[in-house]
Design an enzyme around this catalytic site. Structure first.
Site, PDB file in Angstrom:
ATOM      1  N   HIS A 155       0.832  -1.212   0.000  1.00  0.00           N
ATOM      2  CA  HIS A 155       0.000   0.000   0.000  1.00  0.00           C
ATOM      3  C   HIS A 155       0.869   1.266   0.000  1.00  0.00           C
ATOM      4  CE1 HIS A 155      -3.391  -2.667   0.805  1.00  0.00           C
ATOM      5  NE2 HIS A 155      -2.658  -3.200   1.759  1.00  0.00           N
ATOM      6  N   SER A 278      14.592  17.276 -19.949  1.00  0.00           N
ATOM      7  CA  SER A 278      13.671  18.407 -19.940  1.00  0.00           C
ATOM      8  C   SER A 278      14.239  19.546 -20.769  1.00  0.00           C
ATOM      9  CB  SER A 278      13.440  18.891 -18.494  1.00  0.00           C
ATOM     10  OG  SER A 278      12.750  20.124 -18.475  1.00  0.00           O
TER      11      SER A 278
END
Length: 456
Positions: A155, A278
């Site tokens: 989780h 980027s």
């Protein structure tokens, strides 16, 4: 200029590979069609259904370079038929009017189905080869990092210690099942089609079954027991199998990308010097291949959903649903071919930061070992009581950002039943990976054994 990402000179290598594009190229499909017509003529010539000289000429001229492909495109636009212009072009290059014997008794769907299946088979063979190579890379990685300790997570939160080899072994086991699924497709689904107008082979005469079987055998495809013009389960099985494969790779890509996050930094996909992450942030090293695996899986799923619609084909022929496959199925194979190639590259070049894995185990200052403490205490005071006590200590430790060992020793129940030495030993994650190493060994042994079976 291309208008599809699979063919775009700018972006095609994000969605396809040169070999997959070649397999489904127009000229490759036309060559498949010519090979089918040649195989049919060769069979009919041997059986005396057409003149041997005609069969020989058809086989001789069945080369895509003998045809004017732009003229075929014009013909398809003009007459609105997917095969007739190819047959007319082919007929015209055969000497002595022997082209009149092309396509005797067959129907368009026989040829188109079989032509696409030939390319689907070749594409799946490329995928299968990639998968075997990736499997070996994954096995080597699981063995290398068999005992490299890291945080197991559930989780999205740290749970208990595992090893990176164990994590990879889970993927090895899943990947092996996917290989076996594809192997089953390869022995069951790659069937040819030569049934004639409604599948009864009436156009082939009294020896129709033999004509059909021998033609398909000549093409090295599976001989079906009956026409599959409107039984599209084989195509659906191929597509769903490939979708499972793509999703397994996508799942691995997603998890590895999470492990590459700056805050975790336990792995990183291979970096090629000069790669730019980027246009505005020079520091970025993005997990491009790992993201691509996730993207490709989702695209494959969409195409497979479309392809499965053809299973609603009606009666003995149905062009409305059949033609959905023409677009969707090649894309499924091409996209999964790309996924399998990228996955192989990922596992060939993955960087593993074992030191960071070990460092991350200490983030919670011992809380990860709460299960071990609870079980050891439970042997003395009972499991349920121990769980309640350790739970409260854990919550207090978490909220106070405290050291778990010190918080345990402050508790009267724990202090009465456990020594500092006992607690510190249990809090050492190196001693709490269970049978991870043995499980890795078992997976690798089973996988190595399975790798030898298919080719026997």
């Amino acid at each position: 200029m291309a208008c599809n990402m699979l063919d775009s000179s700018l972006y095609r290598n994000s969605f396809s590979t040169p070999i997959m594009r070649e397999i489904f190229d127009d000229r490759a499909i036309i060559q498949n069609i010519l090979d089918i017509e040649a195989a049919l003529a060769k069979t009919q010539g041997k059986m005396g259904d057409i003149p041997v000289e005609a069969a020989d000429e058809i086989v001789k001229k069945a080369k895509v370079e003998n045809l004017n492909v732009p003229r075929i495109e014009e013909g398809i636009i003009r007459v609105g038929h997917s095969l007739v212009p190819i047959l007319k072009e082919f007929q015209g290059v055969c000497d002595k009017n022997y082209g009149e014997y092309v396509h005797m008794g067959a129907t368009t769907q026989d040829i188109i189905d079989t032509a696409f299946m030939m390319s689907i088979k070749r594409g799946c063979e490329v995928i299968y080869k990639n998968m075997l190579e990736t499997e070996q890379l994954m096995m080597d990685m699981a063995k290398k990092y068999r005992d490299t300790i890291m945080a197991g997570r559930s989780h999205t939160q740290q749970a208990l210690p595992i090893t990176f080899g164990f994590k990879v072994a889970v993927w090895v086991s899943e990947h092996r099942r996917n290989i076996e699924r594809l192997e089953q497709c390869m022995v069951r689904c790659f069937a040819g089609e030569m049934g004639g107008a409604v599948g009864t082979m009436a156009g082939f005469g009294k020896d129709g079954l033999m004509v059909s079987d021998r033609t398909i055998e000549e093409l090295d495809l599976i001989v079906p027991d009956i026409s599959w013009h409107t039984s599209r389960d084989r195509i659906a099985e191929i597509c769903t199998t490939l979708t499972i494969i793509a999703y397994s790779y996508g799942k691995m890509g997603n998890e590895l990308a999470k492990l590459q996050m700056t805050e975790i930094a336990e792995v990183a996909e291979g970096f090629v010097k000069g790669s730019v992450g980027s246009s505005t942030m020079p520091h970025k090293r993005n997990p491009n291949s790992l993201e691509a695996l996730q993207m490709l899986a989702r695209l494959v799923k969409g195409d497979t959903e479309s392809a499965i619609e053809s299973m609603f084909c009606e009666h003995e022929r149905d062009g409305a649903l059949w033609k959905i496959e023409w677009k969707a199925v090649p894309e499924v194979v091409i996209l999964v071919g790309t996924s399998s190639a990228k996955a192989k590259n990922v596992f060939a070049n993955l960087t593993v930061n074992a030191a960071k894995m070990r460092e991350n185990l200490d983030i919670q200052r011992g809380l990860m070992q709460s299960e071990g403490i609870m079980l050891a205490l439970g042997k003395k005071i009972g499991k349920q009581t121990a769980h309640s006590s350790v739970y409260q200590i854990c919550m207090d430790t978490f909220e106070q950002h405290a050291d778990f060992c010190e918080m345990l020793l402050k508790n009267d129940i724990v202090a009465k039943n456990m020594t500092r030495e006992e607690i510190q030993k249990i809090l050492d994650p190196e001693d709490y990976t269970g049978h991870a190493g043995e499980i890795v060994d078992r997976v690798l042994a089973a996988t190595a054994n399975a790798r030898t079976k298919y080719n026997k």
